[in-house]
Design a protein around this motif. Structure first.
Motif, PDB file in Angstrom:
ATOM      1  N   GLN A  39      -1.887  11.209   1.833  1.00  0.00           N
ATOM      2  CA  GLN A  39      -1.785  12.115   0.693  1.00  0.00           C
ATOM      3  C   GLN A  39      -2.591  11.573  -0.482  1.00  0.00           C
ATOM      4  O   GLN A  39      -3.324  12.308  -1.145  1.00  0.00           O
ATOM      5  CB  GLN A  39      -0.322  12.275   0.288  1.00  0.00           C
ATOM      6  N   ALA A  40      -2.478  10.268  -0.712  1.00  0.00           N
ATOM      7  CA  ALA A  40      -3.203   9.659  -1.821  1.00  0.00           C
ATOM      8  C   ALA A  40      -4.710   9.812  -1.616  1.00  0.00           C
ATOM      9  O   ALA A  40      -5.442  10.130  -2.547  1.00  0.00           O
ATOM     10  CB  ALA A  40      -2.826   8.182  -1.941  1.00  0.00           C
ATOM     11  N   GLN A  41      -5.178   9.615  -0.367  1.00  0.00           N
ATOM     12  CA  GLN A  41      -6.611   9.783  -0.076  1.00  0.00           C
ATOM     13  C   GLN A  41      -7.063  11.208  -0.364  1.00  0.00           C
ATOM     14  O   GLN A  41      -8.092  11.441  -1.008  1.00  0.00           O
ATOM     15  CB  GLN A  41      -6.901   9.504   1.408  1.00  0.00           C
ATOM     16  N   ASP A  45       0.379  13.249 -11.345  1.00  0.00           N
ATOM     17  CA  ASP A  45      -0.861  12.520 -11.121  1.00  0.00           C
ATOM     18  C   ASP A  45      -2.109  13.297 -11.504  1.00  0.00           C
ATOM     19  O   ASP A  45      -3.074  12.717 -11.970  1.00  0.00           O
ATOM     20  CB  ASP A  45      -0.973  12.156  -9.633  1.00  0.00           C
ATOM     21  N   VAL A  95       2.318   9.596   2.900  1.00  0.00           N
ATOM     22  CA  VAL A  95       1.938   9.228   1.526  1.00  0.00           C
ATOM     23  C   VAL A  95       0.587   8.550   1.412  1.00  0.00           C
ATOM     24  O   VAL A  95      -0.164   8.836   0.486  1.00  0.00           O
ATOM     25  CB  VAL A  95       2.964   8.332   0.795  1.00  0.00           C
ATOM     26  N   THR A  96       0.262   7.641   2.347  1.00  0.00           N
ATOM     27  CA  THR A  96      -1.016   6.932   2.193  1.00  0.00           C
ATOM     28  C   THR A  96      -2.176   7.910   2.363  1.00  0.00           C
ATOM     29  O   THR A  96      -3.199   7.793   1.704  1.00  0.00           O
ATOM     30  CB  THR A  96      -1.159   5.777   3.204  1.00  0.00           C
ATOM     31  N   ILE A 116      -5.607   2.272  -2.125  1.00  0.00           N
ATOM     32  CA  ILE A 116      -5.789   3.412  -1.226  1.00  0.00           C
ATOM     33  C   ILE A 116      -6.283   2.892   0.102  1.00  0.00           C
ATOM     34  O   ILE A 116      -7.368   2.313   0.191  1.00  0.00           O
ATOM     35  CB  ILE A 116      -6.736   4.456  -1.833  1.00  0.00           C
ATOM     36  N   LEU A 117      -5.478   3.065   1.134  1.00  0.00           N
ATOM     37  CA  LEU A 117      -5.858   2.582   2.461  1.00  0.00           C
ATOM     38  C   LEU A 117      -6.951   3.458   3.013  1.00  0.00           C
ATOM     39  O   LEU A 117      -6.958   4.661   2.808  1.00  0.00           O
ATOM     40  CB  LEU A 117      -4.653   2.644   3.394  1.00  0.00           C
ATOM     41  N   ARG A 123      -1.681   7.496 -16.320  1.00  0.00           N
ATOM     42  CA  ARG A 123      -2.065   7.764 -14.931  1.00  0.00           C
ATOM     43  C   ARG A 123      -3.525   7.428 -14.658  1.00  0.00           C
ATOM     44  O   ARG A 123      -3.914   7.224 -13.522  1.00  0.00           O
ATOM     45  CB  ARG A 123      -1.790   9.221 -14.580  1.00  0.00           C
ATOM     46  N   ARG A 135      -4.451   1.697  -7.956  1.00  0.00           N
ATOM     47  CA  ARG A 135      -3.812   2.137  -6.748  1.00  0.00           C
ATOM     48  C   ARG A 135      -4.481   1.556  -5.515  1.00  0.00           C
ATOM     49  O   ARG A 135      -5.687   1.491  -5.440  1.00  0.00           O
ATOM     50  CB  ARG A 135      -3.903   3.656  -6.697  1.00  0.00           C
ATOM     51  N   ARG A 148      -4.018   3.629 -13.593  1.00  0.00           N
ATOM     52  CA  ARG A 148      -3.216   3.099 -12.507  1.00  0.00           C
ATOM     53  C   ARG A 148      -4.108   2.444 -11.462  1.00  0.00           C
ATOM     54  O   ARG A 148      -5.126   2.995 -11.077  1.00  0.00           O
ATOM     55  CB  ARG A 148      -2.444   4.248 -11.867  1.00  0.00           C
ATOM     56  N   GLY A 164       5.850  14.280  -8.306  1.00  0.00           N
ATOM     57  CA  GLY A 164       4.987  13.107  -8.381  1.00  0.00           C
ATOM     58  C   GLY A 164       3.516  13.484  -8.336  1.00  0.00           C
ATOM     59  O   GLY A 164       2.720  13.026  -9.149  1.00  0.00           O
ATOM     60  N   VAL A 165       3.159  14.339  -7.399  1.00  0.00           N
ATOM     61  CA  VAL A 165       1.769  14.768  -7.261  1.00  0.00           C
ATOM     62  C   VAL A 165       1.310  15.466  -8.540  1.00  0.00           C
ATOM     63  O   VAL A 165       0.207  15.245  -9.030  1.00  0.00           O
ATOM     64  CB  VAL A 165       1.621  15.716  -6.040  1.00  0.00           C
ATOM     65  N   LEU A 207      11.368   5.225  -7.907  1.00  0.00           N
ATOM     66  CA  LEU A 207      10.903   4.165  -7.029  1.00  0.00           C
ATOM     67  C   LEU A 207      11.083   2.800  -7.694  1.00  0.00           C
ATOM     68  O   LEU A 207      11.295   1.795  -7.029  1.00  0.00           O
ATOM     69  CB  LEU A 207       9.425   4.399  -6.725  1.00  0.00           C
ATOM     70  N   ALA A 232       0.830  -1.205   0.000  1.00  0.00           N
ATOM     71  CA  ALA A 232       0.000   0.000   0.000  1.00  0.00           C
ATOM     72  C   ALA A 232       0.865   1.255   0.000  1.00  0.00           C
ATOM     73  O   ALA A 232       0.593   2.234  -0.689  1.00  0.00           O
ATOM     74  CB  ALA A 232      -0.917  -0.005   1.216  1.00  0.00           C
ATOM     75  N   LEU A 233       1.942   1.193   0.774  1.00  0.00           N
ATOM     76  CA  LEU A 233       2.842   2.339   0.882  1.00  0.00           C
ATOM     77  C   LEU A 233       3.478   2.636  -0.478  1.00  0.00           C
ATOM     78  O   LEU A 233       3.504   3.777  -0.937  1.00  0.00           O
ATOM     79  CB  LEU A 233       3.923   1.988   1.906  1.00  0.00           C
ATOM     80  N   LEU A 234       3.957   1.605  -1.132  1.00  0.00           N
ATOM     81  CA  LEU A 234       4.591   1.785  -2.440  1.00  0.00           C
ATOM     82  C   LEU A 234       3.574   2.274  -3.465  1.00  0.00           C
ATOM     83  O   LEU A 234       3.877   3.108  -4.317  1.00  0.00           O
ATOM     84  CB  LEU A 234       5.205   0.466  -2.922  1.00  0.00           C
ATOM     85  N   ALA A 257       1.038   4.105  -2.941  1.00  0.00           N
ATOM     86  CA  ALA A 257       0.573   5.473  -2.689  1.00  0.00           C
ATOM     87  C   ALA A 257       1.561   6.524  -3.163  1.00  0.00           C
ATOM     88  O   ALA A 257       1.217   7.694  -3.269  1.00  0.00           O
ATOM     89  CB  ALA A 257       0.308   5.659  -1.199  1.00  0.00           C
ATOM     90  N   VAL A 258       2.790   6.120  -3.433  1.00  0.00           N
ATOM     91  CA  VAL A 258       3.794   7.110  -3.841  1.00  0.00           C
ATOM     92  C   VAL A 258       3.436   7.628  -5.231  1.00  0.00           C
ATOM     93  O   VAL A 258       3.300   6.850  -6.163  1.00  0.00           O
ATOM     94  CB  VAL A 258       5.197   6.481  -3.879  1.00  0.00           C
ATOM     95  N   PRO A 259       3.259   8.933  -5.372  1.00  0.00           N
ATOM     96  CA  PRO A 259       2.933   9.451  -6.692  1.00  0.00           C
ATOM     97  C   PRO A 259       4.113   9.270  -7.653  1.00  0.00           C
ATOM     98  O   PRO A 259       5.254   9.521  -7.288  1.00  0.00           O
ATOM     99  CB  PRO A 259       2.657  10.935  -6.460  1.00  0.00           C
TER     100      PRO A 259
END
Lengths: 342, 345
Positions: B207-209, B237, B204-205, A279-280, A272, A277, A275, B233-234, B278, A259-261, A263-265
């Motif tokens: 941030q994605a939310q 996206d 990050v988790t 999301i937790l 895009r 993803r 993707r 990165g952001v 990454l 999940a961590l990996l 979430a990295v943009p």
């Protein structure tokens, strides 16, 4: 790189609980914040161990425990046959000569009233036996040059430098005593992107030159991959997965790591919209009252009854294939390629 | 002001495709005791409804000052707007009276700040602060405002909104607080949102939310979004187009796909090369040499010339204008063609 030789630092079952108290006159303990709850790893000579995780997962507390800046509740930090976590006084001081720290915030970790010369030479005041024979000033100038600063600037004050330059001063101070291990707690997070790369390159160069071992703590997963040989992923006071950089990034088996990996943009807009993803949902639970069994189960999509009852141990798991022979703390550990699936 | 113009602004999305907001040749400086810091030196950009413009830059590049000037929350003094126009739906906001601007702020243009904990008032409940938007701007009663606040908290997916509406900011986590900031910005159904580093303080988790939520809301309501960030990165996206700022100027402007595929300015090229990946462990990172300039002493010619691998004599004397180098993309570099072709000097 890591060798099969004896590790330079060996951490066994490290625990740090901060007591929660109630009452004014008669304080009684009503609980504990379990900041670090059983962490074990090894660090080899010349190796970089990356420690990643979200805020509150205990990575900075681990850094402090390694230096004995916080006293461990339980567990050992073995360095050359000595347990650092039990030492005090002169013995502790002697050990700390070999383990230095670089802090996150280059603005608050340098005393604004001291000149650069005083800051970098301060370790010699604390460890007079390490003071160079040719005098501290010459050594300070050497160190400044080593980290890419102008040696003529030794009489300047921290405010006369930019963030990246200050971080270099912090690194020079860390190197003053020729330590074997440097613990870097988020050393580049406060820096601008274009300056981050300079500092990372400098740290890699210094490692090659002096055979330093780094414990590199950061939340930026890309930077950790770049600099680390091995990586440990922490969640709520525990290591959930540990392995070489390739094992963790290309063959992650723990759902949290995945999940961590995920979430990295990714700095590439191609594809895009397609993707996939992970999301937790929700936030990290409170470390004062962690979930039973597996601590990640409240946010995990694989969670089943066994996860609530039985704590998964950090061990090699069956059901993995390929080169993924690294430890993972999940009952349902399964390899999944996240970073190349984009 | 003619009535004609007024009716034009009142209708939502006047002319399709017309920009919602246009910043035109904006100059801002800060006059301090130590000298004049030229924070913005001729910035122009525009955003249309439903479009996301990312303003990318390092600290001190002037990206936040531009946003503050648009919102009219720049500290003046020491800040001075020396030149330029900011047109919202065709009308120059810099020429408006304070009252007119207040009608736009919050109603039409809303802002999300980086640090939600310091942007929220710690002594009022979040429900009270969300409701304030409706009480002040719409004259609603306390009860109605509270109901609206709960609605908003539902909108930004805060669990158990009914119970949490009377909680205080410190009782929420960082991600939840940022959701409340988004809710507050959404309250009056604005047409443009300016988000200044909205996820920089988050993990990050989370941030994605939060980015997901923001993008969803923007799509649903067809809002314009100016996303100010330093995170490449952001940007990749969510952005449609990108303006890269350096020392108070836009040095490159392009659609997101063009820019990442092939940058047209050495600064952008350096930035993209300096971030670790990454998905593979690279060799040495490319590092842009030197430091961003002091805004009181911006180098003559191109501000980037002391750090630039392409720099020639002309770069030290002449300021390169932002010019079109390919359809729909601009670069402020004398050697934009060479950068595009990938021939480093």
């Amino acid at each position: 790189m890591a060798t099969a030789a004896e590790p330079i630092l060996q951490v066994n079952g490290l625990v740090k609980h901060f007591p929660l108290t109630q009452g004014i006159l008669f304080q009684k303990q009503i609980g504990a914040v379990k900041a670090v709850d059983g962490v074990s790893f090894e660090l080899h000579k010349g190796e970089t161990l990356g420690l990643v995780g979200e805020s509150g997962c205990g990575k900075s507390t681990v850094a402090k425990l390694l230096m004995n800046l916080e006293r461990a509740t339980k567990g050992q930090v073995m360095y050359k046959g000595q347990d650092i976590s039990k030492l005090s006084g002169g013995a502790l001081k002697a050990v700390r000569r070999n383990i230095q720290m670089v802090f996150q915030d280059p603005y608050t970790s340098l005393n604004p009233r001291m000149t650069v010369a005083d800051i970098i030479a301060e370790p010699y005041a604390i460890h007079p036996e390490a003071k160079p024979k040719q005098g501290a000033k010459k050594r300070v100038q050497e160190l400044l040059e080593l980290v890419g600063l102008n040696p003529e600037h030794i009489n300047r004050y921290p405010h006369q430098f930019s963030g990246g330059q200050r971080q270099r001063i912090g690194i020079a101070r860390g190197l003053a005593l020729n330590p074997e291990i440097i613990i870097c707690d988020e050393p580049v997070s406060a820096l601008d992107v274009s300056v981050q790369a300079q500092v990372i390159n400098l740290m890699e160069k210094l490692q090659g030159e002096f055979g330093l071992s780094y414990v590199f703590i950061a939340h930026d997963l890309s930077i950790v991959r770049h600099i680390s040989d091995r990586v440990a992923v922490m969640y709520l006071g525990k290591i959930v997965e540990i392995g070489t950089e390739t094992e963790i990034y290309d063959h992650p088996t723990h759902p949290y790591t995945q999940a961590l990996l995920s979430a990295v943009p990714v700095p590439d807009p191609t594809g895009r919209d397609n993707r996939d993803r992970i999301i937790l949902s929700g936030d990290v639970p409170s470390p004062a009252n962690p979930p039973s069994g597996c601590r990640f189960r409240t946010r995990c999509w694989k969670a089943q009854e066994v996860c609530a009852q039985e704590e998964p141990l950090l061990q090699l798991r069956t059901g993995m294939h390929g080169p993924a022979l690294h430890a993972s703390a999940c009952h349902f550990a399964e390899e999944k390629d996240i970073v190349h699936a984009h | 002001m003619t009535t004609n113009q007024l009716t034009k602004t009142d209708a939502k999305g006047t002319v399709p495709g017309a920009p919602l907001l246009e910043v035109d040749n904006l100059h801002v400086e800060f006059r301090t005791r130590d000298g004049v810091a030229k924070a913005i030196n001729g910035v122009s950009y525009s955003v249309a409804a439903g479009e996301t413009l990312a303003v990318l830059g390092e600290s001190g590049s002037g990206k936040s000052v531009t946003a503050q000037t648009i919102m009219g929350i720049l500290d003046m003094p020491p800040g001075v707007i020396t030149k330029g126009e900011i047109r919202f739906q065709g009308r120059d906001m810099l020429k408006m009276s304070g009252e007119e601007r207040r009608k736009i702020r919050g109603n039409k243009i809303a802002m999300i700040f980086q640090d939600a904990l310091s942007a929220l008032n710690p002594v009022y409940s979040v429900g009270f602060q969300l409701g304030e938007m409706f009480r002040v701007h719409k004259g609603m009663s306390r009860k109605d405002a509270k109901a609206k606040a709960i609605e908003l908290m539902d909108l930004v997916k805060i669990p158990a909104a009914k119970q949490r509406v009377s909680d205080y900011p410190h009782q929420f986590s960082g991600g939840m607080r940022q959701r409340i900031m988004i809710a507050m910005a959404m309250a009056l159904d604005p047409e443009l949102i300016i988000a200044d580093e909205p996820t920089t303080a988050l993990d990050v988790t989370v941030q994605a939310q939060v980015m997901d939520l923001l993008a969803d809301l923007q799509r649903e309501r067809n809002m314009g979004l100016i996303l100010i960030t330093h995170d490449l990165g952001v940007v990749a996206d969510v952005a449609d187009k990108i303006a890269v700022m350096y020392a108070g100027r836009i040095v490159e402007e392009a659609s997101v796909h063009d820019l990442y595929q092939r940058p047209a300015h050495p600064y952008t090229e350096g930035l993209l090369a300096s971030i670790p990946r990454l998905d593979l462990k690279g060799q040495d990172l490319y590092a842009i040499k030197g430091l961003p300039p002091n805004l009181m002493r911006i180098p003559t010619g191109c501000a980037f010339n002391p750090r630039c691998p392409y720099a020639q004599d002309v770069c030290r004397t002449d300021v390169p204008p932002l010019h079109e180098v390919a359809p729909g993309r601009g670069s402020a570099c004398h050697f934009a063609k060479e950068v595009l072709d990938g021939n480093r000097g």
